[in-house]
Design an enzyme around this catalytic site. Structure first.
Site, PDB file in Angstrom:
ATOM      1  CG  ASP A  44      -0.572  -0.233   2.592  1.00  0.00           C
ATOM      2  OD1 ASP A  44       0.864  -0.464   2.609  1.00  0.00           O
ATOM      3  OD2 ASP A  44      -1.474   0.288   3.109  1.00  0.00           O
ATOM      4  CB  SER A  45       4.900   1.623  -0.061  1.00  0.00           C
ATOM      5  OG  SER A  45       4.560   0.885  -0.652  1.00  0.00           O
ATOM      6  CG  ASP A  83       0.376  -4.430   2.128  1.00  0.00           C
ATOM      7  OD1 ASP A  83       0.965  -4.801   3.070  1.00  0.00           O
ATOM      8  OD2 ASP A  83       1.470  -3.172   2.018  1.00  0.00           O
ATOM      9  CE  LYS A 112       3.386  -6.095   3.960  1.00  0.00           C
ATOM     10  NZ  LYS A 112       2.525  -4.993   4.954  1.00  0.00           N
ATOM     11  CD  GLU A 114       0.205  -0.880   7.983  1.00  0.00           C
ATOM     12  OE1 GLU A 114      -0.295  -0.843   9.069  1.00  0.00           O
ATOM     13  OE2 GLU A 114       0.304  -0.787   7.285  1.00  0.00           O
ATOM     14  CD  GLU A 181       7.861  -0.112   7.828  1.00  0.00           C
ATOM     15  OE1 GLU A 181       6.911  -1.542   7.563  1.00  0.00           O
ATOM     16  OE2 GLU A 181       7.526   1.109   7.671  1.00  0.00           O
TER      17      GLU A 181
HETATM   18  N1  LIG Z   1       8.855   5.823  -0.477  1.00  0.00           N
HETATM   19  C1  LIG Z   1       8.710   4.679   0.908  1.00  0.00           C
HETATM   20  N2  LIG Z   1       9.533   3.860   1.384  1.00  0.00           N
HETATM   21  C2  LIG Z   1       9.027   3.046   2.632  1.00  0.00           C
HETATM   22  O1  LIG Z   1       9.421   2.507   2.994  1.00  0.00           O
HETATM   23  C3  LIG Z   1       7.162   3.120   2.957  1.00  0.00           C
HETATM   24  C4  LIG Z   1       6.983   4.394   2.329  1.00  0.00           C
HETATM   25  N3  LIG Z   1       7.280   4.687   0.786  1.00  0.00           N
HETATM   26  N4  LIG Z   1       5.001   4.528   2.715  1.00  0.00           N
HETATM   27  C5  LIG Z   1       4.975   3.415   4.085  1.00  0.00           C
HETATM   28  C6  LIG Z   1       6.269   3.877   4.715  1.00  0.00           C
HETATM   29  C7  LIG Z   1       6.317   4.277   5.609  1.00  0.00           C
HETATM   30  N5  LIG Z   1       7.877   3.785   5.467  1.00  0.00           N
HETATM   31  C8  LIG Z   1       8.594   4.589   6.275  1.00  0.00           C
HETATM   32  C9  LIG Z   1       8.898   6.359   6.217  1.00  0.00           C
HETATM   33  C10 LIG Z   1       9.856   7.228   7.174  1.00  0.00           C
HETATM   34  C11 LIG Z   1      10.496   6.509   8.016  1.00  0.00           C
HETATM   35  C12 LIG Z   1      11.322   7.316   8.292  1.00  0.00           C
HETATM   36  O2  LIG Z   1      11.999   8.316   8.353  1.00  0.00           O
HETATM   37  N6  LIG Z   1      12.424   6.987   9.234  1.00  0.00           N
HETATM   38  C13 LIG Z   1      13.346   7.584  10.724  1.00  0.00           C
HETATM   39  C14 LIG Z   1      12.629   6.889  11.785  1.00  0.00           C
HETATM   40  C15 LIG Z   1      13.242   7.782  13.190  1.00  0.00           C
HETATM   41  C16 LIG Z   1      12.825   7.760  14.253  1.00  0.00           C
HETATM   42  O3  LIG Z   1      12.346   6.716  14.902  1.00  0.00           O
HETATM   43  O4  LIG Z   1      13.998   8.635  14.995  1.00  0.00           O
HETATM   44  C17 LIG Z   1      14.442   7.259   9.905  1.00  0.00           C
HETATM   45  O5  LIG Z   1      16.021   8.318  10.067  1.00  0.00           O
HETATM   46  O6  LIG Z   1      14.274   5.865   8.918  1.00  0.00           O
HETATM   47  C18 LIG Z   1      10.870   5.341   7.889  1.00  0.00           C
HETATM   48  C19 LIG Z   1       9.451   4.155   7.013  1.00  0.00           C
HETATM   49  C20 LIG Z   1       7.938   2.727   5.480  1.00  0.00           C
HETATM   50  N7  LIG Z   1       7.048   2.748   4.279  1.00  0.00           N
HETATM   51  C1  LIG Z   2       7.198  -0.986   3.424  1.00  0.00           C
HETATM   52  C2  LIG Z   2       6.625  -2.571   3.321  1.00  0.00           C
HETATM   53  C3  LIG Z   2       6.681  -3.404   4.293  1.00  0.00           C
HETATM   54  C4  LIG Z   2       4.843  -2.261   2.753  1.00  0.00           C
HETATM   55  O1  LIG Z   2       4.205  -2.836   3.784  1.00  0.00           O
HETATM   56  C5  LIG Z   2       4.749  -0.841   1.958  1.00  0.00           C
HETATM   57  O2  LIG Z   2       5.430  -1.398   1.147  1.00  0.00           O
HETATM   58  O3  LIG Z   2       3.125  -1.064   1.556  1.00  0.00           O
HETATM   59 MG   LIG Z   3       2.147  -1.549   3.049  1.00  0.00          MG
END
Ligand SMILES: Nc1nc(=O)c2c([nH]1)NC[C@@H]1CN(c3ccc(C(=O)N[C@@H](CCC(=O)O)C(=O)O)cc3)CN21
Ligand SMILES: CC(C)C(=O)C(=O)O
Ligand SMILES: [Mg+2]
Length: 263
Positions: A44-45, A83, A112, A114, A181
């Protein structure tokens, strides 16, 4: 020959890492499996990377079914996971089953969902009626507004214990795969050791049975903020197909994820 859940379980048992990428269309599906990707995740991303929305929440079951059908059309070898979009698994097990049927009919081999322990009844309802289920715990993006952002989960003793309980509850309910994740690598290592089913990680360290990335992240074309767990495989690859082949090779060898991609 088409990979099945049994293939993935055997890979896990024999220590062969499972290479997963998100996939939303037939051309990518065909190219990915030609380059060794084991599992195509219709995530669903797509709400963020295809539709340009800020979250995954607006994605509908019709949109998911459309992309699953596109991927299935281009695929002959990979195992296809789809998803369940926001609002389709947070309802009764029977309603969830009916939504899951739409994704299976479109060509998915597994859905999948959540959530952890609280989804156990639903996971059991589906998995006892012929629908393989992958659980998704840790950072669950459909709960972003409750989590207060895309933050690392499972930090601290209480949260780690809860995540381990969630993983075990999902497996007990019949989940065939557990995806984790954005959690500390040490916690994902412990969960992977305690589960009999394969684990797939994204920002969950190298010990998981397999790894997944959003394809547009690993090709460096998603314009948003790059999460710590993302690696751009394009520099030095020369082509998209080569970048995918390099991703598969690094997952299989354990070179990806490195420390810098882990929490
Ligand atoms: N392009 C894309 N990639 C992804 O991995 C993704 C999506 N979209 N959409 C749905 C979710 C959103 N996701 C994400 C988006 C951002 C972070 C992120 O920036 N995390 C911070 C953590 C910061 C903290 O907890 O301190 C990082 O620095 O990685 C993590 C997962 C994973 N999934
Ligand atoms: C990032 C993966 C695990 C996902 O759930 C998605 O692409 O939606
Ligand atoms: Mg997803």
């Amino acid at each position: 020959m088409r990979k099945t859940l049994t293939t993935l379980q055997t890979m896990r048992n024999q220590g062969e890492k499972i290479a997963v990428l998100t996939c939303y269309d037939a051309s990518f599906a065909s190219m990915m499996e030609a380059n060794g990707v084991d599992v195509l995740l219709v995530g669903d991303s797509l709400g963020m990377v295809i539709q340009g929305r800020a979250t995954t929440l607006p994605v509908t079951i019709e949109q998911m079914a459309y992309h699953v059908a596109c991927v299935a059309s281009g695929s002959q070898q990979a195992f296809i996971v789809a998803d369940m979009p926001f609002g389709t698994s947070q309802v009764s097990p029977r309603e969830t089953f009916a939504y899951a049927v739409q994704l299976m009919a479109a060509g998915a081999h597994m859905v999948k969902i959540e959530g952890g322990e609280e989804m156990a009844d639903t996971v059991q309802f589906l998995s006892t009626r012929g629908i393989p289920v992958c659980g998704h715990i840790g950072l669950t993006p459909q709960s972003v507004h409750q989590l207060g952002g895309y933050r690392v989960q499972g930090k601290g003793d209480a949260a780690a214990q809860k995540l381990l309980r969630d993983a075990l509850a999902l497996q007990q309910a019949g989940a065939g795969i557990v995806l984790m994740e954005a959690i500390p690598a040490a916690l994902a290592t412990e969960v992977t050791a305690k589960l009999a089913v394969p684990t797939i990680g994204i920002g969950a360290g190298a010990a998981c049975s397999g790894q997944v990335l959003v394809v547009y992240d690993m090709l460096g074309i998603y314009p948003g903020k790059k999460a710590r767990f993302v690696k751009d495989f394009m520099p030095g690859a020369g082509s998209i197909a080569q970048a995918v082949a390099n991703y598969v090779a690094e997952v299989k060898s354990g070179a990806f994820p490195a420390q810098e991609h882990c929490f």
